[in-house]
Each structure stands twice: as C-alpha cells, then as structure tokens.
Design an enzyme around this catalytic site. Sequence first.
Site, PDB file in Angstrom:
ATOM      1  N   PHE A   1      37.545  33.758  61.345  1.00 52.81           N
ATOM      2  CA  PHE A   1      39.120  33.655  61.480  1.00 52.81           C
ATOM      3  C   PHE A   1      39.553  32.428  60.687  1.00 52.81           C
ATOM      4  O   PHE A   1      40.561  32.107  60.749  1.00 52.81           O
ATOM      5  CB  PHE A   1      39.242  33.450  62.926  1.00 52.81           C
TER       6      PHE A   1
ATOM      7  N   TYR B   1      30.208  36.266  73.515  1.00 52.24           N
ATOM      8  CA  TYR B   1      31.387  35.390  73.546  1.00 52.24           C
ATOM      9  C   TYR B   1      32.745  36.027  73.550  1.00 52.24           C
ATOM     10  O   TYR B   1      33.050  37.201  72.805  1.00 52.24           O
ATOM     11  CB  TYR B   1      31.277  34.454  72.206  1.00 52.24           C
TER      12      TYR B   1
ATOM     13  N   TYR C   1      59.460  17.590  25.351  1.00 56.07           N
ATOM     14  CA  TYR C   1      58.396  18.320  25.990  1.00 56.07           C
ATOM     15  C   TYR C   1      58.870  19.449  26.754  1.00 56.07           C
ATOM     16  O   TYR C   1      57.983  20.440  26.991  1.00 56.07           O
ATOM     17  CB  TYR C   1      57.724  17.105  26.839  1.00 56.07           C
TER      18      TYR C   1
END
Length: 726
Positions: free
Chosen positions: A395, A92, A346
């Site tokens: 990849f 390939y 908070y």
Amino acid sequence: MGSISPALAYDVNHQWATPHAKQTLNSWSKFNKHIKAGSILIDGQSLDVASVVAVARNGVGLALKEDENVVHGIEASVQTLQGYLSKGFYLYGVNTGFGGSADTRTDDLYGLQRALMQHTQSAILTKEDKSDSPSGHEYLESHSMPSAWTRAMILIRCNANIRGHSAMTRNVVDTMIKLLEQDIVPVVPLRGSISASGDLMPLSYISGAIQGSPDVYVRVGSRKGLPRVITAEQALGEASITPIILGPKEGLSLINGTAAATAVASLGCYEANQLAVVSQLLTALSSEALYANNEWAHPFIAAARPHQGQIEAAQNIRTFLCGSKLSYGLEQTKDRFSAGLAQERYALRSSPQWLSPQLEDLLSAEKQLHTELNSTSDNPVVNVLDNDIHCGANFQAASVTSATEKIRLALQSIGKMLFSQTSEMINHDLSNGLPPNLAADDPSLSFCLKGIDVNTAAYTSELGFLANPVSNHVQSAEMHNQAINSLGLLSARQTMAAVEVLSLIVANCLYTGCQGVDLRTLHRTFIASLRDPARQLITSFLPSEGWLAAVEHEFFDSFWKLFEEAWYDAAAYDADERAHKASQSLATALVVHANRIPAIVSIENVAEISKAFEALILDSYLVHRDTFLRKPTTSEYLGQGTKAIYLFVREKLGVPLHRGLIEHPVAGDKGGNKIDGRPKKTIGSWVSIIYEAVRDGSLYAEVFEFLQAAGDVKGSNEVKGSNGVH
C-alpha cells in the site's frame, strides 16, 4: 578536427523514433475508442491511463471481464482466507487491531471491519460540500474531491481487488460498479490521507457508500451536470442496491490501497503528456512569430548528442514547421553573411535540450503508473497458489509519488520555457521587429498584450512553487507505526494544480503566438507589396540613362535591405513616425552608392525623393494594415502543424487577431460593442476561450488529428523544404 564518429552520422531519409509523442497519441486514441465503445472491461491486468480518464470524465461504463481465471481468482482468495481462519490463525486486520494497535485480538470479525470504518471516516466535509448547489463561501477550493477523481478511484480499486489477492467477495466489487452505473458518486474529503497504509481515509468513504451509511453522502446525477447530494442510505434505496455488510478483511481490502493517489496521478499524467506535445507545437509557432533561424532544430545536432528526448523534440518541432515561410535555417545552403543575431536566444535554441529530460521523465512516470494500475496494493496479500497469506506494505505509494514529482517538475520546466518564449514575442527589444506588446495599431496608445506578459509571469511563479517536492515533508503518523509515508495523494493533487497552471500558460502562449504570426505576416506581406511601387518611385526620380542593369539591381537590393532593417528597427513607433524613420534608409543608400549613380543627385533631390518615399510608405502601410486586419492571410505562411493550431484558434474557437484599442469594450458604444459583426471582448475573455479548449481536450484533438494525418513523424526529410522567404 577529427572525423565524425559513425555513431553520430545520420541519414536524411531516416525516421527517428518519437516515443513520447507516439505514446501520447496512442493514449488519446484509446481514450476516444473507449468513449465510442461506451464501456470498458477490467481484468486486473490491462488497465491504462486512457481507460481511467474515459471512466472518470466521460461516463464510460465499467464491467468485470467474465474470464474464468479472474472469477476463480476472486473465489479462491476468499477460500484461502477462510481456511486460514478455520485453523485459528491470527491475521492482521482480520482478527487483530490495525496499525500501531495490531497487538490487540478479537473474535468479532464483522465488528472489526466496522471499527476500521469508524476510525478512517474522520476527515472534514463542510455543509457546502454536502449541498446541491455551490455556495458563496470564501474557501479557496471545495473540501471534497471532484466527482471525476472519485469515479477513477472506484475503477482502480475494483481492478486491484479482482486480482485474486484481496479475499474480497464478488458482490462487493459488483456493488462498487453499480455505483458508477447509477451515477452515484461518494462525496470524498479532499485532505487527510498520507498514502502510507494506502489512501485509507478517501477509500473509506467509498466503503461507507456501498454500506449505505446514513452519514456518508453521495452525488447522484453528476454526469448530467445537476447532481443531488443525498445520503448513501437514501441513494442505495432509490437505486434498489442492497447495502453491503463487510465480511472478514473486506473493509481492509477496500481501503488499504493506493487507488486515490493513483487515480489523481493518472488524470494528471494524461493531461501532462498532452501539454508536453503542445509545448513543442507552441515552440514552433513562437519561432515563426519571431521569424527565427531554426538551425538549432537540425537533426545532426541531436544525433551528435543522442538523448532520445532531444532527438524527439527537435524532430517534432521540424514536423510542425514543415512548409513554413516564416522561419529559416534548416535549408541546405545557409546565409552566413546576414546581419542581426547569428543564433537564436536560449528559449528557442535550446528547447530540444530543455525538453529532452522532461519527455523522458514523463514516459517513465506513465510506466510507473501503468504498473500501479495493474498491481495489488493491499495488505495482507493472499497467495492462492501456495495457500498462504503474507503481510507486507504494497500500500506504500512511493512509486506514485515518484511519478507525480517527475511530472510536476516536467510541467514547471515546460512552463518556464513557454513563459520565456511568450515574453520574447511581446518584448519589442527581443522580438526581431514586432511592435511593442504585439499591438496591431499605434503602440503609443495600445498596450495590447502587456498584461499577458505579467499574468504569465505570475502563473510561472506559481508553477515553480508547485514544483517543490512533497516527499520531503513526511511526518511520522499513527502511533509512529507509519513512520515513513508516501504522501502520494498530496503529491498527485499538487500535480493536478500544476496541470491547471500550465494550461493557463499554454493559453497565454498560444494567444500570443497567434497574434505574433499575424503581425509578422502583416509586416512581411506589407514589405513585399511595397517593393515594386518603391522601385517605380525611385526610378522616376533618378536618372534613367547611363545605368547598367546590374548596377541598378545591386543598388536597389542594397537599399531594400537597409529599408527592411530600418522598418523593423522602428517597430516601437507609431505608423507616421515609423514611416519617417524607415524612409531615411533611401538617403543612406543614395549616399553609399553616390559614386555609382550616373548623374549627380542634389541634396534637394534626395530630400524630395525621401519625402515622397515616406508618403508612399505611410499610405501603403495604412491601406495594407486595414485590409490585412479585416482578412489576415497568415495561414498561407505557416508550417503544416502551426497552421492547424492557428486555424483552430481563429476559425473554430473564433478568437480573432486583436486590432488594438478599438477592440476594447466600453459602456455606451455606438456600434453596440461589435466589430465587423463580432463582439468586442477583453483580452482576458479571448484567452479564457483558449484555456477552456485546453482543459476540455478540444485543442489536443486538433493537435493529435494533425499528427495522425502526418503519420509517423518524419526525420529530417522536411529539412530541405521548410525555409521560406527571408
């Protein structure tokens, strides 16, 4: 209640670990060592985020480590490929087509690599991207990547290609390194990669540069600040670099990897970690501006719920506050009879719990990126040990996407917390007695930091938008061959945008915090300075005989507590009306203690003493305020860490305490738009100075130098001594 589990017990002399802060400090130290050394060596195994930043942003040189195993691995992979081809095998990307066209075959191995460049060098660059100087176009951003990103890409791709799995000749790697040596940086399109079969498009422009393409452009001399944009063909000729002719698989080996996504992600990760540490320092500074009860940072609370990030955040905040006279709650004996909020809101109180998963995620993200930096993201992959070649999908940059989405979400959470703290300091209904909009002058005609509040809300909203995941927007691509793709580069780009926006919030919060602690110190020192004159005034009006010393002391302490509360409650008023309202506390105290005062005090006498007290308050405050604004004493009251960052802003950056409307520059100012010899600037200009210090790293240097000097973060040793006066 049952007994506490031994696992939840803690030792006040124990030093908790602070993995995120230590990792961030270590990375910063490595970065500075690389700059001092001037170059780094790559071996395919030991690249880290600090190295990427040093090469990308600071011109640190790059060289291949002349290690026998590294050199042999490169040569062996090429030989393995040649052996494969000599047997007539189809492989390939070497003698087949690419992607969805992999069913084609060819004998033109060199032509095939050119064909790969043909289809990947297909993204958009405008003439402005190829010009030497910026133009007046109205695009939001350039269509090309910043040079720092490209330098990082080259470094990372070189490190991957020398691992002995890519069948790439040494000459190709050496030529990429020569680009960096000669300060030749390819102009790479910003958009067009889906980070699936690697970042094919961006990396193909680097490949085009080393091939000397006449239609691939480069920036030459960008490190000097005045780059020329010329063709790769011209640049290689000027630098006497021989253009590369790509051999079998070499084009594929260059572009079939995650270097672009990993490069941008690494740069973002480096700054994100530093922003996370600074956010803890800003939380400490905000708590001092608000004169907060910091009981929430006690080590026992974190020990009872032992998430590592929570333990670390609480510990770091305690360290930054160590020695502070503007916070309390960590002392051994607590005042459980005090008025006001029994615990903080908070944004402060839950900050260790809020930051906990963010610190843990940032550590996890950097670990993923470190692995990616030292991986073979290629296909096919050469196995020299077994004399074989394997087709796979290394990849696919999903790990990079996973890292950047954790980073981006952490940045959003940090930004939301800092916005809440900033807004609390600016809002006089929430700031525990600070003036509206943190105006140092009369609040009826000075709105000072109101714009900062609005701007920070805008930044926080944008940061929230950027936090949305990218990975769920995958589109099938390339003939449905790339049906799943990571969008790693896109996610990394969004993360860099989030770094930029959070840096804006940090600049706003730091400017606000410094203004807040200045005003807190102004008022606390004013009250302290007024105590003795007030006692003398009251003594002169009230009977001097018949008082028991203990009763007189009790009366004054009770009255003074009422006065302090009244002074802070009247913070929204101009000085004269504030003095009037605060003076009424004396009449209240006289009425409450009437049965214990040794002689009858008439209504006229009460009115007279109240009026005298009001005048004393106003005159003393105006004098004290004028003196303080000219020479603040704030640093004497801050914790060790907050003092360092405060002095950095006030002295090194020269960003002053904002005095109010007198600071605003106007045309035709008779004083030359100066105050005490320094220029008058808009609030935005002062905040911009801080922002630039965030982005250029000088602010981080101040923080990490403090941490280095402090040594390992001390567990709860500082709990005993961090409180100050109430």
